[in-house]
Design a protein around this motif. Structure first.
Motif, PDB file in Angstrom:
ATOM      1  N   UNK A  12      -4.808  -9.278 -17.935  1.00 16.81           N
ATOM      2  CA  UNK A  12      -3.836  -8.675 -17.022  1.00 16.81           C
ATOM      3  C   UNK A  12      -3.983  -7.163 -17.108  1.00 16.81           C
ATOM      4  N   UNK A  13      -3.998  -6.530 -15.959  1.00 15.37           N
ATOM      5  CA  UNK A  13      -4.160  -5.082 -15.903  1.00 15.37           C
ATOM      6  C   UNK A  13      -3.165  -4.528 -14.898  1.00 15.37           C
ATOM      7  N   UNK A  14      -2.714  -3.334 -15.130  1.00 13.87           N
ATOM      8  CA  UNK A  14      -1.795  -2.700 -14.178  1.00 13.87           C
ATOM      9  C   UNK A  14      -2.083  -1.206 -14.148  1.00 13.87           C
ATOM     10  N   UNK A  15      -1.986  -0.665 -12.930  1.00  9.97           N
ATOM     11  CA  UNK A  15      -2.184   0.780 -12.772  1.00  9.97           C
ATOM     12  C   UNK A  15      -1.108   1.318 -11.838  1.00  9.97           C
ATOM     13  N   UNK A  16      -0.725   2.533 -12.091  1.00 10.55           N
ATOM     14  CA  UNK A  16       0.200   3.181 -11.177  1.00 10.55           C
ATOM     15  C   UNK A  16      -0.599   4.142 -10.293  1.00 10.55           C
ATOM     16  N   UNK A  17      -0.268   4.182  -9.016  1.00  9.82           N
ATOM     17  CA  UNK A  17      -1.045   5.001  -8.078  1.00  9.82           C
ATOM     18  C   UNK A  17      -0.138   5.518  -6.967  1.00  9.82           C
ATOM     19  N   UNK A  18      -0.493   6.657  -6.377  1.00 14.17           N
ATOM     20  CA  UNK A  18       0.360   7.197  -5.311  1.00 14.17           C
ATOM     21  C   UNK A  18       0.149   6.473  -3.976  1.00 14.17           C
ATOM     22  N   UNK A  19       1.156   6.535  -3.146  1.00 17.49           N
ATOM     23  CA  UNK A  19       1.045   5.993  -1.793  1.00 17.49           C
ATOM     24  C   UNK A  19       0.551   7.134  -0.893  1.00 17.49           C
ATOM     25  N   UNK A  20      -0.709   7.004  -0.461  1.00 12.37           N
ATOM     26  CA  UNK A  20      -1.295   8.054   0.384  1.00 12.37           C
ATOM     27  C   UNK A  20      -0.794   7.948   1.818  1.00 12.37           C
ATOM     28  N   UNK A  21      -0.514   6.739   2.239  1.00 10.26           N
ATOM     29  CA  UNK A  21      -0.067   6.569   3.619  1.00 10.26           C
ATOM     30  C   UNK A  21       0.533   5.190   3.835  1.00 10.26           C
ATOM     31  N   UNK A  22       1.230   5.056   4.944  1.00 12.16           N
ATOM     32  CA  UNK A  22       1.807   3.752   5.342  1.00 12.16           C
ATOM     33  C   UNK A  22       1.258   3.426   6.719  1.00 12.16           C
ATOM     34  N   UNK A  23       0.717   2.218   6.848  1.00  4.80           N
ATOM     35  CA  UNK A  23       0.019   1.866   8.081  1.00  4.80           C
ATOM     36  C   UNK A  23       0.743   0.731   8.835  1.00  4.80           C
ATOM     37  N   UNK A  24       0.825   0.907  10.142  1.00  9.99           N
ATOM     38  CA  UNK A  24       1.234  -0.196  11.029  1.00  9.99           C
ATOM     39  C   UNK A  24       0.033  -0.470  11.923  1.00  9.99           C
ATOM     40  N   UNK A  25      -0.594  -1.636  11.719  1.00 15.01           N
ATOM     41  CA  UNK A  25      -1.871  -1.929  12.398  1.00 15.01           C
ATOM     42  C   UNK A  25      -1.688  -2.821  13.624  1.00 15.01           C
ATOM     43  N   UNK A  26      -0.452  -3.114  14.002  1.00 17.75           N
ATOM     44  CA  UNK A  26      -0.173  -4.035  15.132  1.00 17.75           C
ATOM     45  C   UNK A  26      -0.810  -5.392  14.905  1.00 17.75           C
ATOM     46  N   UNK A  27      -0.877  -5.797  13.667  1.00 20.20           N
ATOM     47  CA  UNK A  27      -1.467  -7.092  13.348  1.00 20.20           C
ATOM     48  C   UNK A  27      -0.822  -7.617  12.074  1.00 20.20           C
ATOM     49  N   UNK A  28      -0.166  -8.780  12.172  1.00 12.15           N
ATOM     50  CA  UNK A  28       0.613  -9.243  11.013  1.00 12.15           C
ATOM     51  C   UNK A  28      -0.243  -9.527   9.772  1.00 12.15           C
ATOM     52  N   UNK A  29      -1.538  -9.824   9.985  1.00 14.65           N
ATOM     53  CA  UNK A  29      -2.405 -10.089   8.817  1.00 14.65           C
ATOM     54  C   UNK A  29      -2.427  -8.861   7.908  1.00 14.65           C
TER      55      UNK A  29
END
Lengths: 229, 409
Positions: free
Chosen positions: B176-193
């Protein structure tokens, strides 16, 4: 000269077995060109049946019917239609104009169906309407014309193709006496001027008084055939 | 010519009755054209979404890779050998590697399982175009810049650009591994997948998180031509170059089930239209039959004037055909206008996709219907044909009337 119409021992029966009705029984008749003949007689005497046979709307059960020299016995439905289109004109008691066609188009229809080349059909139809006193009314529809005017259109439609024979079935029965007289005068004039052969059925004493020949029927037989001056 | 004039005027004679028959034909033709335009639009939407968002034209992946939703095992990762890379360079319009995994994304007290998409920042956009993407912030170019989070994930975890997110995974080796990372951006791709579950992680960061040591789970390819036969031929060649422990999955294979359902919908639509058209046929048959009964004397008159049976037949058939031609033409014109409108403006499906929870369906939230001229031709021909067939019996009845009886009816 070929007779406009010739019937020889014509019999017409309806129904069969015990219910058989002899509408015409052994009728012989010759109608010459240019004649104005009236078929008279009470209802059920066989006038309409005889007109149907002369007009090639029906065929005899026995005997022969010749129209303009052509024997209609054994003719197919298509041949009878072609003979009607070319050689026979009809005038009906109820005028029987096609309501969605104008006066001129009703007349043109007869020319179109006759199968002959008439040149300018429209001009010919208008001229015919003018000759029956309907000049300028060619664009009117039947419901825009009086009964007398409708019957004049029907007469124009019957005569425009220069038929050998015009069948008129009680042509004045649905007209008032004055209009009936006018229509009858027109028919007589066309009979004389154009040499058209008319066979009319009627109960109307006025029509009979104008006829040159009156053939009276009763129970499917000719009971009298009178020439008049 | 006189027959056509007469037929056209007869159709106008009883406006209400003719209009009702016309409406039946119009509805039938419109159902066929508009229905198939929507189905075709749905089909194009699914295929385009699959190619542009999920898999490209064909994807090389570990053998027996599961296609269940949110299942991305990392126990059979592989590397792209130099020979394969060279072949892909020459055989595709573009290709890229992806490392798919299912981490738990944690922000504060909230956590959810998400679809981790390890992507190559230099190559990914050439295979998966981002024309429809709306990004708040930016798409990271390396792991140092952080990750790109899908809009729904961001909403559920209350994430904003610049927040820190923790990604916890089981590595390729099972640890098990975990890393903390910044959110560079939030995307809405018009596609639920994408929108409902994705977190895009630059490949170097994904590699570090999974301890993958340069291995990947997918090679996605994009071809100049998405035609099925072209993609099939390419897939066969890719399989030959890809090695025995990998399989190739094409957009056709991945959308097979959805497109099969689409075919069933198409058949159901055709049956429905068939019923509508049968009703139209009965309407027209009734119209022509009533016209014949109302005009017995007129038929007799025309027959007395010398019209042959065949011409009376033609007259009444023409009346049926006029109804069919007018109804079909109006139906085709209206439905073409409707289809053209939705071809340009589209229909927003986001609300219905949200309601259905269609997380795994590759479909754009904007449905643009597809105009297919063949359905206009088919609908018009069908409408006119039905009207003609429906008129045959009443027309024959009219033609066979005895003129002596009809003329005095």
């Amino acid at each position: 000269m070929v007779a406009a119409c010739q019937l020889e021992s014509v019999r017409k029966t309806y129904g069969d077995g015990a219910g058989v009705v002899n509408a015409l029984d052994g009728v012989s008749l010759v109608i010459q060109p240019r004649e104005f003949t009236v078929l008279a007689g009470p209802s059920g005497s066989g006038k309409t049946t005889l007109l149907n046979l002369i007009g090639c709307l029906d065929q005899p059960s026995a005997g022969s019917v010749l129209v303009d020299g052509q024997n209609t016995s054994g003719m197919t439905s298509r041949q009878l239609a072609a003979l009607r289109a070319d050689r026979i004109g009809f005038v009906f008691q109820s005028f029987n104009l096609v309501p969605v066609l104008t006066a001129a188009e009703n007349v043109e229809m007869a020319l179109h169906l006759s199968g002959k080349k008439w040149g300018d059909v429209r001009d010919r139809a208008r001229a015919m309407l003018a000759s029956v006193g309907l000049d300028g009314m060619h664009t009117r529809y039947p419901n825009q014309l009086s009964g007398g005017q409708q019957q004049r259109v029907a007469i124009a439609r019957a005569l425009v193709k220069e038929p050998a024979l015009v069948i008129a079935d009680e042509p004045t029965a649905n007209l008032d006496s004055h209009t009936g007289e006018e229509v009858l005068a027109l028919v007589r004039r066309l009979n004389e001027e154009k040499g058209a052969t008319f066979v009319c059925s009627t109960h109307d004493a006025m029509v009979m008084s104008r006829a040159r020949r009156v053939v009276t029927l009763r129970d499917g037989h000719i009971v009298s055939d009178e020439e008049r001056a | 010519m006189i027959l056509i004039k007469l037929a056209a005027r007869n159709v106008r004679r009883n406006v209400v009755r003719s209009s009702l028959s016309l409406v039946a034909v119009i509805v039938g033709t419109m159902s066929l054209i508009v229905g198939h335009a929507f189905l075709a639009g749905l089909r194009v939407n699914v295929i385009r979404s699959q190619i542009d968002v999920v898999s490209g034209d064909a994807v090389l992946q570990p053998l027996d890779y599961p296609d269940e939703r949110l299942t991305h095992p990392v126990d059979a990762l592989f590397t792209v050998e130099p020979d394969l890379a060279t072949w892909l360079d020459s055989s595709t319009q573009a290709w890229t590697t992806r490392l798919m995994f299912v981490p738990t994304a944690i922000h504060g007290p909230d956590s959810i399982r998400v679809r981790g998409i390890g992507f190559d920042p230099a190559r990914d956009e050439a295979v998966f175009p981002r024309d429809a993407w709306k990004v708040v912030g930016h798409v990271p170019k390396s792991g140092a810049e952080g990750v790109l989070v899908a809009s729904s994930v961001a909403r559920l975890l209350s994430l904003h650009e610049g927040d820190q997110i923790t990604m916890q995974v089981r590595t390729a080796a099972g640890a098990i591994n975990a890393l903390q990372m910044p959110v560079a951006g939030i995307v809405a791709a018009s596609n639920p997948w994408v929108d409902r579950s994705a977190v895009f992680v630059p490949m170097d960061l994904a590699d570090n998180l999974l301890q993958a040591h340069g291995t990947i789970s997918h090679v996605a390819t994009r071809l100049a031509d998405h035609d099925e036969s072209t993609v099939d031929a390419f897939a066969t060649a890719l399989k030959a170059h890809g090695g025995a422990t990998r399989e190739v999955s094409t957009w056709m294979a991945q959308t097979h089930d959805i497109l099969e359902i689409d075919k069933m919908r198409s058949k159901a639509l055709n049956m429905l239209v068939g019923v509508l058209m049968a009703m139209s046929a009965m309407g027209i048959a009734n119209t022509v039959l009533m016209a014949a009964y109302e005009r017995i004397r007129e038929i007799g008159t025309l027959r007395a004037l010398g019209m042959a049976e065949s011409e009376v037949l033609a007259l009444f058939l023409t009346e049926g055909v006029v109804l069919g031609v007018v109804g079909s033409t109006i139906g085709c014109a209206i439905s073409t206008a409707i289809v053209m409108y939705f071809t340009t403006h589209g229909i927003d499906l986001s609300a219905s996709i949200d309601r259905s929870g269609g997380m795994s369906i590759p479909i754009s939230t904007m449905l643009y219907v597809a105009y297919e001229s063949k359905w206009v031709v088919i609908a018009w021909t069908f409408g006119v044909g039905i009207a003609t067939i429906a008129s045959v019996l009443p027309a024959r009845m009219a033609a066979r009337m005895a003129p002596a009886d009809a003329v005095r009816a």
